[in-house]
Design a protein around this motif. Structure first.
Motif, short mmCIF file in Angstrom:
data_model
loop_
_atom_site.label_atom_id
_atom_site.label_comp_id
_atom_site.label_asym_id
_atom_site.label_seq_id
_atom_site.Cartn_x
_atom_site.Cartn_y
_atom_site.Cartn_z
N GLU A 158 4.04 -11.64 -3.26
CA GLU A 158 2.87 -10.81 -3.93
C GLU A 158 2.71 -9.63 -2.96
OE1 GLU A 158 -0.30 -13.54 -4.27
OE2 GLU A 158 0.73 -14.65 -5.86
N PHE A 159 2.41 -9.79 -1.61
CA PHE A 159 2.42 -8.52 -0.79
C PHE A 159 2.98 -8.51 0.49
CE2 PHE A 159 -1.43 -9.33 -3.33
CZ PHE A 159 -2.04 -8.32 -3.89
N TYR A 160 3.07 -7.28 1.22
CA TYR A 160 3.74 -7.37 2.41
C TYR A 160 3.09 -6.12 3.19
CZ TYR A 160 7.50 -7.88 6.19
OH TYR A 160 7.81 -8.28 7.23
N LYS A 161 2.71 -6.55 4.56
CA LYS A 161 2.02 -5.69 5.26
C LYS A 161 3.11 -4.54 6.12
CE LYS A 161 0.20 -7.25 8.93
NZ LYS A 161 -0.90 -8.15 9.81
N ILE A 162 2.64 -3.46 5.89
CA ILE A 162 3.59 -2.40 6.74
C ILE A 162 2.50 -1.44 7.52
CG2 ILE A 162 5.38 -0.78 6.61
CD1 ILE A 162 6.58 -1.75 4.05
N GLY A 163 2.57 -1.16 8.49
CA GLY A 163 1.82 -0.41 9.47
C GLY A 163 0.35 -0.93 9.43
#
Length: 424
Positions: free
Chosen positions: A90-95
């Motif tokens: 569903e989601f991915y964290k970048i920065g």
């Protein structure tokens, strides 16, 4: 058929890669073993961290005599990654910011320069593995640093940003390769483990790279001009040093286990994962469960390992007859894995299981420094190393792998699968 497993985003490509092996295999019979335990060492050896060969006879005694040392030299290798996935990405964290799967898919097209192979979310996981599994390849490590480690300097959703191509990353990677090769020659380094396990030697490598790269950056050399939107050399607020260190650390640390660990730490959704790569397929495979069940069954007398999302599915090995008789695992089968056993990963807290069966006499698991403190268990009569990693430390110290195994054979509560029958 579009969207079916296993998923692959980037097609196979040939890149310069350096080989890695277990710490024990790299330092066999050498005084350099002490280098890994110095005050500048990264991580800790499995022996010093309480490694437990609690299941199976183990095969560690042969590692120092028989393991083939991997030379610290780059060679052209085929690189490709595959995943099977049950669940939802569903989601991915970048920065420090989360992006939904659709944004990640668009971003992967830009960063990998490969069209989206399928619209299913599972294919995007394969793309993320392409970006994360970079150990041993400087071209991929530079790409990793650009995409993940520059502190959100670039918005992944900004369509105007042009990411470097693989050829451009390769050209920059050559600068890192030359610095490492020169260091190996001048310092008499016999194995990359001497650099990987030492903060001092890693820092030395970073300095060598910066000495070569900085003049090119400041002179706007065409080889590095593709980094202008990402890397700055300003002494007060620049990120040049961080970029080089991130690339060097990824080169040594981002093996298969750490890749899956980093992915699950930053991803939201449900995951029953199996991850394989061409760089690791000769000795390793990684499984993971988070919000989705995943089971692994070990059949030591048959030489079979099954995995699946359902407990019943991995009973398939009970009905399987090994061709040409039983497999010879050089085991006396005195331990719990004489009978087939099932291991259910902790899908509530999130758990990763690395299976490593060794290579060329190196029978200890090849794991990078960030994960060397994890206990190692021997299954399949000692022929397969199993390392488990809990994402949220949901398991307490008493919850060892041994206590979590379920016997499949000679168990009155476990019945083999019924024979196939026609649909009524």
């Amino acid at each position: 058929m579009d969207g079916t497993h296993p998923h692959q985003w980037s097609p196979r490509q040939t890149l310069t890669c350096y080989g890695f092996q277990s710490k024990e295999g790299a330092f066999q019979g050498e005084e350099e073993l002490e280098a890994g335990n110095s005050e500048h060492a990264l991580g800790s050896s499995a022996h010093s961290s309480g490694r437990r060969h609690a299941v199976g006879t183990g095969m560690a005694s042969s590692v120092r005599q028989n393991a083939m040392r991997v030379a610290p030299k780059g060679q052209l290798m085929g690189v490709e990654n595959f995943v099977t996935h049950n669940g939802d990405f569903e989601f991915y964290k970048i920065g420090g910011k989360y992006y939904d799967c659709e944004a990640i898919q668009d971003w992967l097209v830009k960063t990998l320069h490969v069209p989206m192979p399928a619209t299913v979310d599972s294919a995007a996981i394969a793309g993320m593995i392409d970006l994360l599994r970079v150990q041993g390849c400087f071209a991929l490590s530079v790409r990793y640093a650009v995409c993940f480690e520059l502190g959100g300097n670039v918005d992944p959703t900004d369509s105007s940003v042009r990411y470097p191509t693989t050829m451009q990353y390769e050209a920059i990677g050559k600068i890192f390769e030359k610095a490492l090769d020169k260091m190996v020659m001048e310092d008499g380094i016999k194995t990359l483990e001497q650099v990987s396990a030492s903060t001092t030697k890693r820092s030395n490598l970073c300095k060598r790279v910066k000495d070569q790269l900085m003049p090119l950056m400041k002179g706007h050399n065409p080889v590095v001009s593709c980094l202008d939107n990402f890397v700055t050399t300003d002494e007060e607020c620049g990120n040049f040093d961080r970029f080089v260190k991130a690339a060097v650390d990824a080169f040594f640390d981002n093996d298969l286990l750490n890749t899956v660990r980093v992915f699950l730490q930053n991803a939201k959704g449900s995951f029953g994962l199996c991850v394989t790569t061409s760089l690791d397929a000769h000795r390793q495979v990684a499984m993971a469960a988070k919000g989705q069940t995943l089971c692994i069954a070990f059949y030591p007398r048959k030489g079979v390992i099954c995995y699946g999302s359902e407990q019943a599915a991995v009973k398939a090995g009970l009905n399987y007859e090994t061709p040409k008789g039983k497999s010879n695992w050089s085991s006396d089968f005195k331990y719990v894995d004489e009978d087939a056993v099932r291991f259910d990963l902790d899908d509530l807290g999130g758990e990763i299981a690395l299976l490593d069966w060794g290579y060329a006499g190196d029978n200890e698991p090849a794991v990078s420094p960030p994960n060397r403190a994890l206990p190692v268990y021997k299954l399949m009569g000692g022929a397969v190393n199993v390392i488990t990693l809990h994402q949220e430390n949901a398991m307490n110290k008493s919850s060892s792998l041994i206590k979590r195994l379920v016997t499949l054979e000679n168990n009155e509560f476990i019945k083999p699968l019924l024979d196939d029958c026609d649909d009524p």
